[in-house]
Design a protein around this motif. Structure first.
Motif, PDB file in Angstrom:
ATOM      1  N   ARG A   6      13.035 127.036  59.725  1.00  0.00           N
ATOM      2  CA  ARG A   6      12.831 126.903  61.441  1.00  0.00           C
ATOM      3  C   ARG A   6      13.913 127.576  61.870  1.00  0.00           C
ATOM      4  NH1 ARG A   6      11.886 120.574  61.717  1.00  0.00           N
ATOM      5  NH2 ARG A   6      13.753 120.948  60.554  1.00  0.00           N
ATOM      6  N   ALA A   7      13.669 128.102  63.131  1.00  0.00           N
ATOM      7  CA  ALA A   7      14.788 128.890  64.194  1.00  0.00           C
ATOM      8  C   ALA A   7      14.425 128.270  65.376  1.00  0.00           C
ATOM      9  CB  ALA A   7      14.488 130.397  64.151  1.00  0.00           C
ATOM     10  N   PHE A  16      20.838 125.249  61.549  1.00  0.00           N
ATOM     11  CA  PHE A  16      21.172 125.219  60.202  1.00  0.00           C
ATOM     12  C   PHE A  16      21.109 123.466  59.670  1.00  0.00           C
ATOM     13  CE2 PHE A  16      25.099 124.106  57.562  1.00  0.00           C
ATOM     14  CZ  PHE A  16      24.772 124.940  56.237  1.00  0.00           C
ATOM     15  N   ILE A  17      21.333 122.608  60.617  1.00  0.00           N
ATOM     16  CA  ILE A  17      21.259 121.187  60.213  1.00  0.00           C
ATOM     17  C   ILE A  17      19.851 120.810  60.130  1.00  0.00           C
ATOM     18  CG2 ILE A  17      23.474 120.323  61.085  1.00  0.00           C
ATOM     19  CD1 ILE A  17      22.169 119.250  63.434  1.00  0.00           C
ATOM     20  N   ARG A  18      19.106 121.609  60.779  1.00  0.00           N
ATOM     21  CA  ARG A  18      17.373 121.548  60.467  1.00  0.00           C
ATOM     22  C   ARG A  18      17.034 121.883  59.042  1.00  0.00           C
ATOM     23  NH1 ARG A  18      14.733 123.662  65.888  1.00  0.00           N
ATOM     24  NH2 ARG A  18      12.961 123.645  64.623  1.00  0.00           N
ATOM     25  N   THR A  19      17.894 122.415  58.161  1.00  0.00           N
ATOM     26  CA  THR A  19      17.328 122.554  56.794  1.00  0.00           C
ATOM     27  C   THR A  19      17.275 121.387  55.836  1.00  0.00           C
ATOM     28  OG1 THR A  19      19.661 122.973  56.115  1.00  0.00           O
ATOM     29  CG2 THR A  19      18.635 124.743  56.745  1.00  0.00           C
ATOM     30  N   THR A 153      14.442 118.234  80.526  1.00  0.00           N
ATOM     31  CA  THR A 153      13.569 117.244  80.304  1.00  0.00           C
ATOM     32  C   THR A 153      12.717 117.530  78.738  1.00  0.00           C
ATOM     33  OG1 THR A 153      11.724 117.795  81.619  1.00  0.00           O
ATOM     34  CG2 THR A 153      13.337 116.047  82.364  1.00  0.00           C
ATOM     35  N   ARG A 154      13.000 118.488  78.221  1.00  0.00           N
ATOM     36  CA  ARG A 154      12.435 119.054  77.096  1.00  0.00           C
ATOM     37  C   ARG A 154      12.439 117.910  75.951  1.00  0.00           C
ATOM     38  NH1 ARG A 154      14.151 124.275  73.239  1.00  0.00           N
ATOM     39  NH2 ARG A 154      13.269 123.175  71.354  1.00  0.00           N
ATOM     40  N   ARG A 155      11.314 117.407  75.249  1.00  0.00           N
ATOM     41  CA  ARG A 155      11.093 116.220  74.432  1.00  0.00           C
ATOM     42  C   ARG A 155      10.999 116.607  72.992  1.00  0.00           C
ATOM     43  NH1 ARG A 155       6.694 112.656  76.017  1.00  0.00           N
ATOM     44  NH2 ARG A 155       7.690 111.318  74.402  1.00  0.00           N
ATOM     45  N   TRP A 156      10.596 117.938  72.525  1.00  0.00           N
ATOM     46  CA  TRP A 156      10.321 118.257  71.229  1.00  0.00           C
ATOM     47  C   TRP A 156      11.240 119.444  70.801  1.00  0.00           C
ATOM     48  CZ3 TRP A 156       6.031 117.407  74.838  1.00  0.00           C
ATOM     49  CH2 TRP A 156       5.400 116.103  74.553  1.00  0.00           C
ATOM     50  N   CYS A 157      11.382 119.514  69.540  1.00  0.00           N
ATOM     51  CA  CYS A 157      12.001 120.489  68.788  1.00  0.00           C
ATOM     52  C   CYS A 157      11.383 121.910  69.053  1.00  0.00           C
ATOM     53  CB  CYS A 157      12.527 120.331  67.658  1.00  0.00           C
ATOM     54  SG  CYS A 157      11.206 120.081  66.470  1.00  0.00           S
ATOM     55  N   SER A 158       9.781 121.559  68.938  1.00  0.00           N
ATOM     56  CA  SER A 158       9.011 122.624  68.946  1.00  0.00           C
ATOM     57  C   SER A 158       7.435 122.133  69.656  1.00  0.00           C
ATOM     58  CB  SER A 158       8.442 123.018  67.422  1.00  0.00           C
ATOM     59  OG  SER A 158       7.219 123.950  67.415  1.00  0.00           O
TER      60      SER A 158
END
Length: 178
Positions: A6-7, A16-19, A153-158
């Motif tokens: 994921r990017a 990187f920490i999302r790995t 106010t973004r709530r989600w990573c995607s």
């Protein structure tokens, strides 16, 4: 870049920490199970033009967990020392090829990538951007991302994955109460 990793978290250290997907849930998923996967991640996100084949993934795991601790305010003195050690590693150097292309080179590309990642994390936590690092509101996600939206106010990573799942859940819950 392939869809394997994921990017889009807003900073390289956050990607990187999302790995380690679904961190903090009963079923985390390790995206870097071995040196081959670590090399594939470097190939996808790194500045090198040739494939990187590290001997081990152990330092990558150590750096990733240290970066996560730094970003989530769980930093102990031993982790700070580890981060400083990684940050002190030699970084890739730019070189101009005979054909005029810019290439990045390092004696040890995997170590150089770790230096870039940790330096990015250190720059992030000491910058005003750090106030905009958010944890995804998806109940099974927990990924960190940089909120670059104008109102903050973004709530989600995607939106395509976690945001869409949340909206579907809300819609289904409303439909069931009718």
């Amino acid at each position: 870049m392939t869809d394997r990793f994921r990017a889009g978290a807003g900073r390289l250290c956050l990607d990187f920490i999302r790995t380690l997907r679904y961190r903090g849930t009963p079923a985390p998923v390790e995206e870097l199970p071995d040196a081959s996967a670590w090399g594939a991640w470097i190939d996808a996100f790194g500045p090198f033009g040739t494939p990187v084949r590290p001997a081990s993934v152990d330092d990558a795991w150590a750096a990733r967990e240290s970066i996560h601790a730094l970003l989530t305010d769980a930093l102990r003195p031993s982790l700070r020392q580890r981060l400083n050690s990684f940050a002190a590693l030699p970084v890739p150097a730019p070189a101009l090829t005979p054909s005029g292309e810019l290439r990045w080179q390092a004696d040890d590309p995997a170590s150089a990538m770790l230096a870039l990642l940790v330096r990015d994390a250190l720059e992030l936590v000491t910058s005003p951007e750090f106030a905009r690092v958010r944890r995804c509101a998806g109940p099974a996600c927990g990924a960190l991302f940089l909120d670059t939206s104008r109102p903050g106010t973004r709530r989600w990573c995607s939106m395509e994955i976690c945001g869409n799942q949340a909206k579907k859940s809300t819609y289904r819950a409303k439909a069931e109460t009718r």
